[in-house]
Write a protein that holds these residues in place. Sequence first.
Motif, PDB file in Angstrom:
ATOM      1  N   UNK A  25       0.829  -1.208   0.000  1.00  0.00           N
ATOM      2  CA  UNK A  25       0.000   0.000   0.000  1.00  0.00           C
ATOM      3  C   UNK A  25       0.859   1.251   0.000  1.00  0.00           C
ATOM      4  N   UNK A  26       1.979   1.213   0.722  1.00  0.00           N
ATOM      5  CA  UNK A  26       2.911   2.335   0.741  1.00  0.00           C
ATOM      6  C   UNK A  26       4.286   1.802   1.104  1.00  0.00           C
ATOM      7  N   UNK A  27       5.312   2.502   0.638  1.00  0.00           N
ATOM      8  CA  UNK A  27       6.686   2.121   0.943  1.00  0.00           C
ATOM      9  C   UNK A  27       7.595   3.314   0.671  1.00  0.00           C
ATOM     10  N   UNK A  28       8.278   3.790   1.715  1.00  0.00           N
ATOM     11  CA  UNK A  28       9.212   4.906   1.580  1.00  0.00           C
ATOM     12  C   UNK A  28      10.003   5.041   2.872  1.00  0.00           C
ATOM     13  N   UNK A  29      11.247   5.475   2.729  1.00  0.00           N
ATOM     14  CA  UNK A  29      12.085   5.825   3.885  1.00  0.00           C
ATOM     15  C   UNK A  29      12.177   4.721   4.931  1.00  0.00           C
ATOM     16  N   UNK A  30      12.365   3.479   4.500  1.00  0.00           N
ATOM     17  CA  UNK A  30      12.518   2.380   5.433  1.00  0.00           C
ATOM     18  C   UNK A  30      11.241   1.955   6.131  1.00  0.00           C
ATOM     19  N   UNK A  31      10.122   2.287   5.555  1.00  0.00           N
ATOM     20  CA  UNK A  31       8.806   1.893   6.082  1.00  0.00           C
ATOM     21  C   UNK A  31       7.975   1.306   4.958  1.00  0.00           C
ATOM     22  N   UNK A  32       7.079   0.402   5.328  1.00  0.00           N
ATOM     23  CA  UNK A  32       6.175  -0.175   4.334  1.00  0.00           C
ATOM     24  C   UNK A  32       4.892  -0.628   5.015  1.00  0.00           C
ATOM     25  N   UNK A  33       3.799  -0.502   4.296  1.00  0.00           N
ATOM     26  CA  UNK A  33       2.507  -1.020   4.744  1.00  0.00           C
ATOM     27  C   UNK A  33       2.020  -1.972   3.668  1.00  0.00           C
ATOM     28  N   UNK A  34       1.751  -3.216   4.073  1.00  0.00           N
ATOM     29  CA  UNK A  34       1.265  -4.241   3.157  1.00  0.00           C
ATOM     30  C   UNK A  34      -0.104  -4.709   3.595  1.00  0.00           C
ATOM     31  N   UNK A  35      -0.855  -5.238   2.639  1.00  0.00           N
ATOM     32  CA  UNK A  35      -2.206  -5.749   2.914  1.00  0.00           C
ATOM     33  C   UNK A  35      -2.320  -7.176   2.409  1.00  0.00           C
ATOM     34  N   UNK A  36      -2.796  -8.040   3.292  1.00  0.00           N
ATOM     35  CA  UNK A  36      -3.118  -9.424   2.945  1.00  0.00           C
ATOM     36  C   UNK A  36      -4.640  -9.532   2.928  1.00  0.00           C
ATOM     37  N   UNK A  37      -5.254  -9.782   1.750  1.00  0.00           N
ATOM     38  CA  UNK A  37      -6.714  -9.879   1.690  1.00  0.00           C
ATOM     39  C   UNK A  37      -7.206 -11.160   2.374  1.00  0.00           C
ATOM     40  N   UNK A  56       4.614 -14.972   7.634  1.00  0.00           N
ATOM     41  CA  UNK A  56       5.000 -14.745   6.245  1.00  0.00           C
ATOM     42  C   UNK A  56       4.731 -13.313   5.805  1.00  0.00           C
ATOM     43  N   UNK A  57       3.568 -12.786   6.181  1.00  0.00           N
ATOM     44  CA  UNK A  57       3.228 -11.404   5.845  1.00  0.00           C
ATOM     45  C   UNK A  57       4.223 -10.441   6.478  1.00  0.00           C
ATOM     46  N   UNK A  58       4.562 -10.669   7.743  1.00  0.00           N
ATOM     47  CA  UNK A  58       5.518  -9.794   8.429  1.00  0.00           C
ATOM     48  C   UNK A  58       6.885  -9.830   7.756  1.00  0.00           C
ATOM     49  N   UNK A  59       7.333 -10.999   7.389  1.00  0.00           N
ATOM     50  CA  UNK A  59       8.642 -11.149   6.751  1.00  0.00           C
ATOM     51  C   UNK A  59       8.683 -10.401   5.416  1.00  0.00           C
ATOM     52  N   UNK A  64       9.953  -5.405   2.089  1.00  0.00           N
ATOM     53  CA  UNK A  64       9.487  -4.200   1.395  1.00  0.00           C
ATOM     54  C   UNK A  64      10.075  -2.945   2.040  1.00  0.00           C
ATOM     55  N   UNK A  65      10.172  -2.916   3.368  1.00  0.00           N
ATOM     56  CA  UNK A  65      10.765  -1.767   4.057  1.00  0.00           C
ATOM     57  C   UNK A  65      12.249  -1.646   3.726  1.00  0.00           C
ATOM     58  N   UNK A  66      12.948  -2.777   3.630  1.00  0.00           N
ATOM     59  CA  UNK A  66      14.362  -2.751   3.226  1.00  0.00           C
ATOM     60  C   UNK A  66      14.478  -2.173   1.818  1.00  0.00           C
ATOM     61  N   UNK A  67      13.620  -2.621   0.928  1.00  0.00           N
ATOM     62  CA  UNK A  67      13.648  -2.104  -0.441  1.00  0.00           C
ATOM     63  C   UNK A  67      13.306  -0.616  -0.471  1.00  0.00           C
ATOM     64  N   UNK A  68      12.474  -0.159   0.454  1.00  0.00           N
ATOM     65  CA  UNK A  68      12.062   1.240   0.511  1.00  0.00           C
ATOM     66  C   UNK A  68      13.058   2.111   1.264  1.00  0.00           C
ATOM     67  N   UNK A  69      14.143   1.517   1.743  1.00  0.00           N
ATOM     68  CA  UNK A  69      15.136   2.287   2.495  1.00  0.00           C
ATOM     69  C   UNK A  69      16.080   3.047   1.581  1.00  0.00           C
ATOM     70  N   UNK A  70      16.005   2.785   0.295  1.00  0.00           N
ATOM     71  CA  UNK A  70      16.894   3.431  -0.654  1.00  0.00           C
ATOM     72  C   UNK A  70      17.991   2.501  -1.124  1.00  0.00           C
ATOM     73  N   UNK A  71      18.295   1.486  -0.332  1.00  0.00           N
ATOM     74  CA  UNK A  71      19.351   0.543  -0.700  1.00  0.00           C
ATOM     75  C   UNK A  71      18.880  -0.414  -1.784  1.00  0.00           C
ATOM     76  N   UNK A  72      17.587  -0.708  -1.802  1.00  0.00           N
ATOM     77  CA  UNK A  72      16.969  -1.621  -2.775  1.00  0.00           C
ATOM     78  C   UNK A  72      17.761  -2.925  -2.898  1.00  0.00           C
ATOM     79  N   UNK A  73      17.928  -3.592  -1.765  1.00  0.00           N
ATOM     80  CA  UNK A  73      18.667  -4.848  -1.698  1.00  0.00           C
ATOM     81  C   UNK A  73      17.707  -6.025  -1.788  1.00  0.00           C
ATOM     82  N   UNK A  74      17.377  -6.427  -2.991  1.00  0.00           N
ATOM     83  CA  UNK A  74      16.426  -7.502  -3.201  1.00  0.00           C
ATOM     84  C   UNK A  74      16.911  -8.820  -2.623  1.00  0.00           C
TER      85      UNK A  74
END
Length: 135
Positions: A25-37, A56-59, A64-74
């Motif tokens: 739902x959102x991801x920026x600056x080392x934060x992310x919000x995800x939704x599991x329907x 699994x959702x938390x992991x 996603x927060x790591x990716x949103x930190x700017x490092x984008x370490x997939x």
Amino acid sequence: MTPAALTALMQQGLRLTADWGIEVLSAADGRAVLRLPPNPALWRPGPTLSGPALMGLADVAIWAAVMASGAQEADALTANLSIHFLRPAGTAAVLAEARLVREGRRSVYAEVWLRAEHDERPCAHVTSGWLRTGS
């Protein structure tokens, strides 16, 4: 990276996120919000969302927060994950709000609060350490 682009990357790299319908739902600056329907295949007797689905959702939310930190370490990896189940999540959609607490050169420490979509009370709290595998 936009939430839609991050959702697509996540679903391409980890098939279960697509199977479960997880979206960013959102991801920026080392934060992310995800939704599991809601997904009856992930419910345990009760019924309520199962512990493995919450973990699994938390992991995925931390990734996603790591990716949103700017490092984008997939290729960052989970080193440990601890979850405290606070109340049943129920059968509604669940939101995962992740944030990076500490970022080191080789490691990341993060936390996630999980809650039913229309309930402000958390159903679980997660802390996790991750390893950065890039240089």
